[in-house]
Design an enzyme around this catalytic site. Sequence first.
Site, PDB file in Angstrom:
ATOM      1  CB  CYS A  22      14.696   7.280 -39.686  1.00 46.96           C
ATOM      2  SG  CYS A  22      14.059   5.770 -39.232  1.00 46.96           S
ATOM      3  CB  CYS A  28      10.684   5.862 -37.849  1.00 48.55           C
ATOM      4  SG  CYS A  28      11.473   6.545 -36.772  1.00 48.55           S
ATOM      5  CD  GLU A  38      -6.872   3.784   6.856  1.00 49.32           C
ATOM      6  OE1 GLU A  38      -7.411   3.957   8.184  1.00 49.32           O
ATOM      7  OE2 GLU A  38      -6.888   4.651   5.935  1.00 49.32           O
ATOM      8  CG  ASP A  65      -3.934 -23.906   0.903  1.00 49.08           C
ATOM      9  OD1 ASP A  65      -3.162 -23.736   2.069  1.00 49.08           O
ATOM     10  OD2 ASP A  65      -3.667 -23.358  -0.209  1.00 49.08           O
ATOM     11  CB  ALA A  66      -6.258 -30.195   0.407  1.00 47.48           C
ATOM     12  CD  GLU A  67      -7.371 -32.022   7.118  1.00 45.30           C
ATOM     13  OE1 GLU A  67      -7.421 -32.671   5.933  1.00 45.30           O
ATOM     14  OE2 GLU A  67      -7.950 -32.332   8.042  1.00 45.30           O
ATOM     15  CE1 TYR A  68      -9.644 -22.599   7.590  1.00 45.61           C
ATOM     16  CE2 TYR A  68     -10.691 -22.541   5.531  1.00 45.61           C
ATOM     17  CZ  TYR A  68     -10.793 -22.022   6.885  1.00 45.61           C
ATOM     18  OH  TYR A  68     -11.475 -20.787   7.171  1.00 45.61           O
ATOM     19  CG  ASP A  69     -10.136 -25.672   0.791  1.00 41.58           C
ATOM     20  OD1 ASP A  69     -10.183 -24.745   1.356  1.00 41.58           O
ATOM     21  OD2 ASP A  69      -9.464 -25.609  -0.289  1.00 41.58           O
ATOM     22  NE  ARG A  95     -12.550   9.888  10.961  1.00 43.70           N
ATOM     23  CZ  ARG A  95     -12.783  11.339  10.417  1.00 43.70           C
ATOM     24  NH1 ARG A  95     -13.171  11.573   9.430  1.00 43.70           N
ATOM     25  NH2 ARG A  95     -12.525  12.350  11.187  1.00 43.70           N
ATOM     26  CB  SER A 108      -9.992  13.691  11.388  1.00 47.18           C
ATOM     27  OG  SER A 108      -9.962  15.079  12.195  1.00 47.18           O
TER      28      SER A 108
HETATM   29  O1  D41 Z   1      -2.910   4.203   9.026  1.00 44.58           O
HETATM   30  C1  D41 Z   1      -3.826   5.189   9.291  1.00 44.58           C
HETATM   31  N1  D41 Z   1      -4.340   5.728   7.952  1.00 44.58           N
HETATM   32  C2  D41 Z   1      -4.018   5.689  10.535  1.00 44.58           C
HETATM   33  C3  D41 Z   1      -5.418   6.613  10.778  1.00 44.58           C
HETATM   34  C4  D41 Z   1      -3.357   5.348  11.751  1.00 44.58           C
HETATM   35  N2  D41 Z   1      -2.111   4.602  11.690  1.00 44.58           N
HETATM   36  N3  D41 Z   1      -3.561   5.723  13.036  1.00 44.58           N
HETATM   37  C5  D41 Z   1      -4.727   6.839  13.028  1.00 44.58           C
HETATM   38  N4  D41 Z   1      -4.960   7.433  14.282  1.00 44.58           N
HETATM   39  C6  D41 Z   1      -5.982   7.900  14.526  1.00 44.58           C
HETATM   40  C7  D41 Z   1      -6.330   8.501  15.952  1.00 44.58           C
HETATM   41  C8  D41 Z   1      -4.941   9.301  16.442  1.00 44.58           C
HETATM   42  C9  D41 Z   1      -7.371   9.667  15.835  1.00 44.58           C
HETATM   43  C10 D41 Z   1      -6.838   7.399  16.643  1.00 44.58           C
HETATM   44  C11 D41 Z   1      -5.509   7.239  11.944  1.00 44.58           C
HETATM   45  C12 D41 Z   1      -6.716   7.801  12.345  1.00 44.58           C
HETATM   46  N5  D41 Z   1      -6.831   8.393  13.452  1.00 44.58           N
HETATM   47  C13 D41 Z   1      -7.646   8.344  11.120  1.00 44.58           C
HETATM   48  N6  D41 Z   1      -7.659   7.877   9.990  1.00 44.58           N
HETATM   49  C14 D41 Z   1      -8.644   8.436   9.201  1.00 44.58           C
HETATM   50  C15 D41 Z   1      -9.347   9.292  10.138  1.00 44.58           C
HETATM   51  C16 D41 Z   1      -8.453   9.125  11.316  1.00 44.58           C
END
Ligand code: D41
Length: 683
Positions: free
Chosen positions: A416, A413, A167, A22-26, A131, A71
């Site tokens: 008791c 208590c 995510e 880590d020190a080298e990176y820093d 999103r 979704s």
């Molecule tokens: O791990 C997740 N939360 C996750 C969310 C995942 N592994 N795959 C996802 N794949 C999609 C699509 C199929 C639409 C590409 C998602 C989500 N959607 C998603 N998360 C929130 C809204 C949609």
Amino acid sequence: MHAFLHHHAHQYYVLDDPQIPDAEYDRVFKLLQALEAQHPELLTPDSPTQRVIGAVMDGLSPVRHAIPMLSIRTETDTEASGAENFDARIRKELELADDAPPVEYVAELKFDGLAMSLRYENRILVQAATRGDGETGEDVTHNIRTIHQIPLKLPADAPPLLEVRGEVYMRRDEFEAMNERQREKIAAGAKGEKTFVNPRNAAAGAVRQLDSKIAAQRPLSFFAYSLGEVAEGVVFESHWQALQTLKSWGFPVSDGTRQARGATELVAYHRRIAAERDQLPFDIDGVVYKVSSFALQKRLGFVTREPRWAVAHKYPAQEQMTTVLAIDIQVGRTGKLTPVAKLAPVFVGGVTVTNATLHNEGEAQRKDVRVGDTVIVRRAGDVIPEVVGVVLEKRPDDVSEPLNIYKRLSGQCPECQSAIAKEEDEADWRCTGGLFCPAQRKQAILHFAQRRALEIEGLGDKLVDQLVDGGVIKTLPDLYRLGLTSLATLDRMAEKSAKNILAALEKSKQTTLNRFLYGLGIRQIGEATARDLAKHFGSLDAIMDATEEQLLEVNDVGPIVAHSLRTFFEQPHNREVMEQLRAVGITWEEGEPAVRAPQTLSGKTFVLTGTFPTLSRDQAKDMLEAAGAKVSGSVSKKTSYVVAGADAGSKLDKATELGVTVIDEAQMLALLASGAPSISSAA
Ligand code: D41
């Protein structure tokens, strides 16, 4: 310098496999910072120094997604059949014959975080957006740049336009550590600080901060799982191939992602992840199945905003909201008074929960749980359910006062009526009644009878309640004085089961010193300590007569454990119980006391670093500790010796800086042999 820092940051943050200290990176990082300060014309937005930007935003601007963020359809059937239903539906929609080969899927973890779209133009991160409603999200680029796992710049083989979706989440250990820091700030009187209920909320709050300096202090992580807009001409055959390519461009893709053929492998994946869920370093709320082939995905298409080729298969939720009906105080085996929230029944983690522990008064006050509150309860794996926090927005006007155990119990208590007490520096109130207290007596008996102690089969809590409440049993030896008549007269006890209990009691008499010691339920004496004590002293008498100093010689026995043992065996009534237990016929084989190495290195502190020529680090640690030395993980002025092997890292630098003596393995062995630094050239 950029390339060097990008490479090693990727090794460290994404692959978890650092190649340099880590020190080298820093050092190189600081060099770059200095260079950029002197020559501002060299500073570019993709520089590794530019993760945190100074400016504070006025608000978050809307971002229209070039391609909507869809979704994902949820399969609510939490059983394995959920995976079978999905496969059956896919096969039907693709009009596959029954004897057609299994469909190729990708199975992923469903991270419990928030979805994010990252846009790279000319291989530079230009925008990160939440999103939102799928069409329009919010620009959170300033905060997302602080996530070390997210590349600011892509390698030359990445396309000139690329959107990566995935995510943002927070690891559980990082979440706990962050909450601990928050608690310290609050305790120190900081205004406007709060703790977070769960990693998801903490992550969501961090992502939407206006000041990236704050986001930078919140330990966020990222996993990629799909693509958005991509430059023309970039073609992938399958989702699996796309994920592998994203990985090669430096994006974190979860190790949990797998290829799976047909329903059988999806079911197996669902089952395996369910079993591993609690050991994962982050929260998931299910798994996701996706048809891998992009050609098949295209054929399957969408319904409204949900692709037909993917499904989220949930697990039973580990957290639920419910209300607190009452707060009870329960008396534990050692007299510990535990506040327990009585809850409106709620289905969480696969069972109906009506009780959740609040651990102790301090914890209940920190979380500020009141009767009438709406709370979040968590039940993960087989752990006892706990209240993780209060939903303050839902607090009614007529909630109870904050919990004050002493006031609530008028200092007595509840079982008791003995006085309750709390020692300074202790979190728990305790009943001082000891085995006079029926609640403690019952639990002491159950502890003695449990499988890992004397293993008295059939002696469960119902029976113990009857025996103690009926005054049949006052002390442990009374158990072995039970006769057929006294047992068979108890409610609902058939002669057959009474005989079984007597047989189990008889069988339990032949035991081991470890089990016996552990079964006594002495405070601080768990199974491991009981084992160490038995091995070290060999006999019960030797342990009963050991001084605190002699006890301290045992591995892992510190002043608190030694004091607790001494106090227990100094009580005449406890010595009496020992005598009676032996008189009723409890026996074990006694051994010889272990021979102890001379404590030639007591008072010395060692730090081990690097790889040694012959010993493993653990072996070296064991040898040093056996000779009475302390082995610590970090170098300070108090360190007596740093033992350095090959490829020693920053600890060696620190030792040199502080002027601590550095020795090698051979010199350490010489020290162990002689006890004195006979070596003249210890440098
Ligand atoms: O791990 C997740 N939360 C996750 C969310 C995942 N592994 N795959 C996802 N794949 C999609 C699509 C199929 C639409 C590409 C998602 C989500 N959607 C998603 N998360 C929130 C809204 C949609």
